[in-house]
Design an enzyme around this catalytic site. Sequence first.
Site, PDB file in Angstrom:
ATOM      1  CE  LYS A  16      -9.437   4.398   6.602  1.00 20.02           C
ATOM      2  NZ  LYS A  16      -8.828   5.597   5.989  1.00 20.02           N
ATOM      3  CD  GLU A  66      -6.767  -3.689  10.391  1.00 18.14           C
ATOM      4  OE1 GLU A  66      -7.656  -4.476  10.758  1.00 18.14           O
ATOM      5  OE2 GLU A  66      -6.870  -2.964   9.369  1.00 18.14           O
ATOM      6  CB  SER A  75     -10.863   9.865   0.383  1.00 21.15           C
ATOM      7  OG  SER A  75      -9.567  10.419   0.538  1.00 21.15           O
TER       8      SER A  75
HETATM    9  C1  LIG Z   1      -7.788   5.598   5.042  1.00 21.14           C
HETATM   10  C2  LIG Z   1      -7.922   6.701   4.065  1.00 21.14           C
HETATM   11  C3  LIG Z   1      -7.604   6.532   2.703  1.00 21.14           C
HETATM   12  C4  LIG Z   1      -7.024   5.259   2.144  1.00 21.14           C
HETATM   13  O1  LIG Z   1      -7.838   4.145   2.258  1.00 21.14           O
HETATM   14  P1  LIG Z   1      -8.568   3.486   0.988  1.00 21.14           P
HETATM   15  O2  LIG Z   1      -9.070   2.207   1.524  1.00 21.14           O
HETATM   16  O3  LIG Z   1      -7.569   3.337  -0.097  1.00 21.14           O
HETATM   17  O4  LIG Z   1      -9.663   4.416   0.594  1.00 21.14           O
HETATM   18  C5  LIG Z   1      -7.812   7.592   1.838  1.00 21.14           C
HETATM   19  N1  LIG Z   1      -8.283   8.775   2.280  1.00 21.14           N
HETATM   20  C6  LIG Z   1      -8.595   8.990   3.578  1.00 21.14           C
HETATM   21  C7  LIG Z   1      -9.118  10.322   3.974  1.00 21.14           C
HETATM   22  C8  LIG Z   1      -8.422   7.963   4.514  1.00 21.14           C
HETATM   23  O5  LIG Z   1      -8.735   8.199   5.794  1.00 21.14           O
END
Ligand SMILES: *Cc1c(COP(=O)(O)O)cnc(C)c1O
Length: 395
Positions: free
Chosen positions: A90, A112, A378
């Site tokens: 993010k 938000e 992610s």
């Molecule tokens: C917020 C988040 C997501 C989901 O958000 P996307 O916009 O779909 O990437 C996925 N993995 C993690 C670790 C997150 O913090």
Amino acid sequence: MKQYSVDERGYYGEFGGAFIPEILHKCVTDLKKAYLPIMESSKFQQDFNKLLQDYVGRPSPLYLSRQLSERFGAKIYLKREDLNHTGAHKINNTIGQILIAREMGKTRIIAETGAGQHGVATATVCALMQMPCTVYMGETDVKRQQVNVKKMEMLGATVVPVTSGNMTLKDATNEAIRDWCSHPSDTHYIIGSTIGPHPYPDMVARLQSVISKEIKVQLTEKEGRDYPNYLVACVGGGSNAAGTIYEYLDNDNVKIILAEAGGKGVESGESAATIHLGTAGVLHGCRTLLMQTEDGQITEPYSISAGLDYPGIGPIHANLAKQKRAEVLAVNDDEALKAAFELTRREGIIPALESAHALAALEKVTFMPDDIVVLTLSGRGDKDLETYFKYEGHY
Ligand SMILES: *Cc1c(COP(=O)(O)O)cnc(C)c1O
């Protein structure tokens, strides 16, 4: 050739666009005019790349997992977004957007947040850039996510609990939009995923595309070619997935697998599998697939993973699914938990629950021995430890 990127009107096929109240028209039009010239300027490129390198810690490693490779009978690489500063992808987006906001002369940031991850990433870059930051968060989420609330406050942000509706993400978003309407000239609204009115989905996808740009360079070094056979990522709103696939959309050699949250099962009534269950409608400024009743009321989504618990999906992904460019798999809570414990024990990496959905999707694909697979991890699992401790021993 089919078109998978955004068109001049802000659409991906039939999805996207900018459905906004009249009072926001100027803000959104200003942003639409400004974002590409700023992002393409050498000043932005320099500032953005330098911060990604020295502040975030990029490039994130591309790690060949021997254990997963052996288990699934293909070469499985993990793109380690979990190693970024603040623990997920993010931050790539929030750094980019705050630089764009600064260039546009904005002096105040709002956002938000649902579980708080995007709020923390926004509060972090606001501390870095010394800009005042207000984060709207549903009161239900404020109570559930005390650590993230405290973190945002420690970073200097003002967290505003929202008490309308279900007091969750949807209500927080409405409140943020209301704030933006009342402060259109000095405020930039940082949206955390590939959602919202055009140009947000395209802007966020471009900012996250550093993920696929790095994969190209890293695969060339390791494999002598710049593309894999498969890309795998989880989708909440779709930003880590968009970043992972961005440079490969037009390369038909690359199959795209997206994992959405099945919750307790797609048919259980407790799910967040938007692409499986959704129908077209307008939410938060764009036309996309939504979980809604026949008369258009948004259905409350459910997933064990807070980051995937969103009733919509980025318009880019709605279109990729519709065009059959991406295969979308629903992964249930128990499958994600199992995959998370497995990665922890086999590789010594505790993944975020969201990322564990992508890992579990590997079970549902039949690979050939020569296949090269890149899966985006992610985020890291620190924020999910309480959930993991609860299920420890069950998997
Ligand atoms: C917020 C988040 C997501 C989901 O958000 P996307 O916009 O779909 O990437 C996925 N993995 C993690 C670790 C997150 O913090």
